[in-house]
Design a protein around this motif. Structure first.
Motif, PDB file in Angstrom:
ATOM      1  N   ARG A   5       0.839  -1.197   0.000  1.00 17.08           N
ATOM      2  CA  ARG A   5       0.000   0.000   0.000  1.00 17.08           C
ATOM      3  C   ARG A   5       0.874   1.246   0.000  1.00 17.08           C
ATOM      4  O   ARG A   5       1.998   1.253   0.488  1.00 17.08           O
ATOM      5  N   VAL A  63      -7.670   2.878   5.082  1.00 19.41           N
ATOM      6  CA  VAL A  63      -7.542   2.175   3.810  1.00 19.41           C
ATOM      7  C   VAL A  63      -8.856   2.306   3.060  1.00 19.41           C
ATOM      8  O   VAL A  63      -9.897   2.635   3.637  1.00 19.41           O
ATOM      9  N   ASP A 112     -11.084  -2.633   1.309  1.00 21.29           N
ATOM     10  CA  ASP A 112      -9.969  -3.540   1.443  1.00 21.29           C
ATOM     11  C   ASP A 112     -10.383  -4.640   2.416  1.00 21.29           C
ATOM     12  O   ASP A 112     -11.268  -4.451   3.244  1.00 21.29           O
ATOM     13  N   GLU A 115      -4.729   5.952   2.652  1.00 23.92           N
ATOM     14  CA  GLU A 115      -4.188   5.210   1.521  1.00 23.92           C
ATOM     15  C   GLU A 115      -4.218   6.062   0.259  1.00 23.92           C
ATOM     16  O   GLU A 115      -5.203   6.736  -0.029  1.00 23.92           O
ATOM     17  N   ASP A 165      -6.767  -7.982  -2.942  1.00 26.67           N
ATOM     18  CA  ASP A 165      -7.259  -7.668  -1.605  1.00 26.67           C
ATOM     19  C   ASP A 165      -8.390  -6.656  -1.641  1.00 26.67           C
ATOM     20  O   ASP A 165      -9.097  -6.478  -0.641  1.00 26.67           O
ATOM     21  N   LYS A 166      -8.559  -5.967  -2.760  1.00 28.99           N
ATOM     22  CA  LYS A 166      -9.614  -4.975  -2.919  1.00 28.99           C
ATOM     23  C   LYS A 166     -10.759  -5.503  -3.787  1.00 28.99           C
ATOM     24  O   LYS A 166     -11.582  -4.735  -4.268  1.00 28.99           O
TER      25      LYS A 166
END
Length: 578
Positions: free
Chosen positions: A6, A148, A151, A241, A259-260
């Motif tokens: 990230r 974030v 996520d 982020e 992951d997103k």
């Protein structure tokens, strides 16, 4: 995913325009009596409500976040509904939220001002025996940590909050989630983590894959709304982020973007999913979520407006309460007999039909039907032309588009997933950003459009003549960077092509390649004599998603060629109700 993938930028304190009456950090419990009104323009509370303000919740990694809980003034434990997003939990009375309500044409008296932006209103839900939890998530306002964006970290954080809520003396151990947009997307990520006390979810229009829905739809680095979201949210005292920077650093689908993308197949709780055909940010992700979640008890309702008016519509709130009453309170109210799909068919001339029942989407009587492009006549035909005739345009020449029309000889409905299967070539370049659009035309050939919000003022006309596409529906659109054409064979179906976005395949001079372009789902009615126009262009045909954001301009040069007929037949596949 390790944090080293990230990127972060410094956050900033919540600015005045996004600060509400309840924003100040004031831990404690108070009772808001029936008739309490947070400000004159908002709805009064119909019952006494207990507010537990700025309660500290410790997450599994030691980070402390703060939540506001609105709950009925009763000693009986109640279920709770979570509204998870990075928008300040006290922002409901802010100038920014009131401005958005004004933009779409909703009076501020629609809500109490105690709700989180895009979330359930405590004034309604507390009066009916529910608590509402509004968190300031990791890194936001007074909560610790770095924030974030959509996520699996958020899913884990919300898991921890749900399990904390279930243990509180005022909670009966049953937790639900509701909300639109960001609050919908966060439900996919949370439910995929399977918190034991999460009983039911209500994703009301929200992305389910950040790469495909938000930052690189069709493989194009269109980050205008992501930039607005990043700059205009996630306010706090630490870092947030830098998803826009991540787009440049990670152009292909990789672990960061995996992951997103919510693990939809891991979602098993009952779900009431709400979608529309017209939201160019949320539509694809919402339908994807509904298709792929593993929940045996799932419902889909497709409406004909924009998510905010739809979410706060009194009849729709009552409908949602029937769902939550059934699952969070165990009420035998017949919810299970609700049609699994209630879809809409748009007329774009004031005759939309909604609430049409079906067992599936598309309905079982829909037949995927090919309409072949004819480059000579510029029509769409039932059979492939025998003669190969290309249709071409020079990028920057003016129109930058070719289109094809069919006239329906009898009343026809399209309900389901359209796609374009094209054979294309580029001369004088090695890649193409292609934009496609399905338009409905009336009998005289005039394109039909419809506002999705109550506000039809001159200002909204100005904003939506080109751009702000979520406020005015102009048809089903799609896009593809041709070098990103490789399909994911495990995810793709005949109806919905899914691109892998894991490689770059540039075009050679004279090379003709086959591509599939996903278009947004449709529900459109055509009367006999009305027409459908299919447009292929190098231009961003609909413009921006929202007002005031940067418009993406396709990375194009040379001459674009769409091959039709003969050995290079191209077609548009439409979901025709038989």
């Amino acid at each position: 995913m390790s944090d080293d993938r990230r990127r972060y930028v410094p956050s900033n304190p919540l600015p005045p325009a996004r600060t509400g009456i309840l924003t100040a950090f004031e831990p404690g419990t108070r009772t808001l009596e029936a008739g309490f009104r947070i400000a004159p323009q908002f709805k009064a509370l119909p019952v006494d409500v207990v507010l537990d303000k700025d309660v500290a919740v410790r997450l599994r990694d030691g980070t402390t976040i703060h939540v506001d809980v609105f709950r009925p003034a009763t000693t009986k434990p109640v279920p709770v509904i979570v509204a998870w997003s990075p928008y300040g939990k006290g922002q409901g009375t802010s100038a920014s939220v009131m401005g958005i309500f004004g933009l779409v044409g909703l009076p501020n008296s629609t809500v109490s001002g105690l709700e989180k932006f895009e979330g359930p209103d405590p004034a309604y839900w507390c009066a009916r025996g529910y608590a509402i939890c509004n968190p300031d998530v990791r890194g936001v306002v007074d909560s610790e940590g770095d924030s974030v964006l959509w996520d699996r970290q958020e899913g884990r954080d919300c898991f921890d909050l749900i399990e904390w809520l279930a243990e509180q003396a005022w909670c009966d151990g049953r937790v639900g989630m509701s909300g639109t947009s960001y609050l919908a997307a966060s439900q996919w990520f949370t439910a995929a983590e399977q918190p034991p006390h999460l009983v039911a979810i209500n994703p009301w229009e929200g992305v389910s894959d950040v790469y495909r829905d938000l930052v690189r739809r069709g493989g194009m680095p269109d980050t205008g709304f992501a930039q607005q979201l990043q700059d205009g949210s996630f306010f706090g005292g630490n870092r947030k982020e830098d998803v826009v920077g991540e787009v440049a650093a990670h152009p292909l689908m990789d672990g960061l973007w995996a992951d997103k993308a919510a693990d939809l197949e891991n979602i098993t709780v009952p779900a009431y999913v709400v979608a529309s055909y017209s939201n160019t940010l949320h539509t694809a992700g919402t339908f994807r979520g509904w298709r792929r979640i593993a929940s045996e008890e799932k419902w889909l309702r497709i409406h004909s407006t924009q998510e905010w008016p739809d979410y706060y519509d009194e009849a729709n709130v009552e409908d949602l309460r029937r769902f939550f009453d059934h699952y969070l309170k165990g009420v035998d109210n017949g919810w299970e007999r609700t049609p699994r799909v209630r879809y809409a068919v748009l007329d774009l001339q004031g005759g939309d039909r909604v609430g049409l029942p079906a067992d599936a989407f598309p309905p079982s009587d829909v037949v995927p039907t090919r309409y072949y492009l004819d480059g000579r006549a510029r029509t769409l035909t039932a059979t492939a032309p025998s003669e190969e005739v290309p249709a071409a345009y020079a990028v920057g020449s003016g129109s930058d588009a070719v289109s094809f029309i069919t006239t329906f000889e009898q009343d026809t409905e399209l309900v389901g997933y359209p796609k374009a299967h094209l054979r294309v070539e580029v001369r004088g370049a090695d890649d193409m950003d292609l934009f496609v659009l399905l338009q409905k035309l009336d009998r005289s050939g005039t394109p039909l459009q419809a506002f999705t919000v109550p506000n039809r003022s001159a200002m909204v006309h100005d904003l939506t003549d080109h751009g702000a596409s979520i406020l005015r529906y102009k048809g089903s659109d799609g896009r593809l960077r041709v070098s990103a054409r490789h399909l994911d064979p495990e995810r793709s179906t005949d109806d919905v092509p899914v691109h892998a976005f894991d490689r770059v395949e540039r075009l050679g001079e004279g090379e003709v390649v086959e591509i599939d372009i996903e278009l947004l789902p449709v529900g459109l009615a055509f009367r006999a004599g009305e027409q459908l126009r299919f447009v292929v262009s190098s231009r961003n045909l609909l413009g921006t998603l929202m007002p005031g954001i940067r418009e993406y301009v396709g990375a194009n040069a040379g001459t674009h060629v769409v091959h039709t007929g003969g050995e290079h037949a191209s077609y548009l596949q439409l979901p025709v109700r038989s």
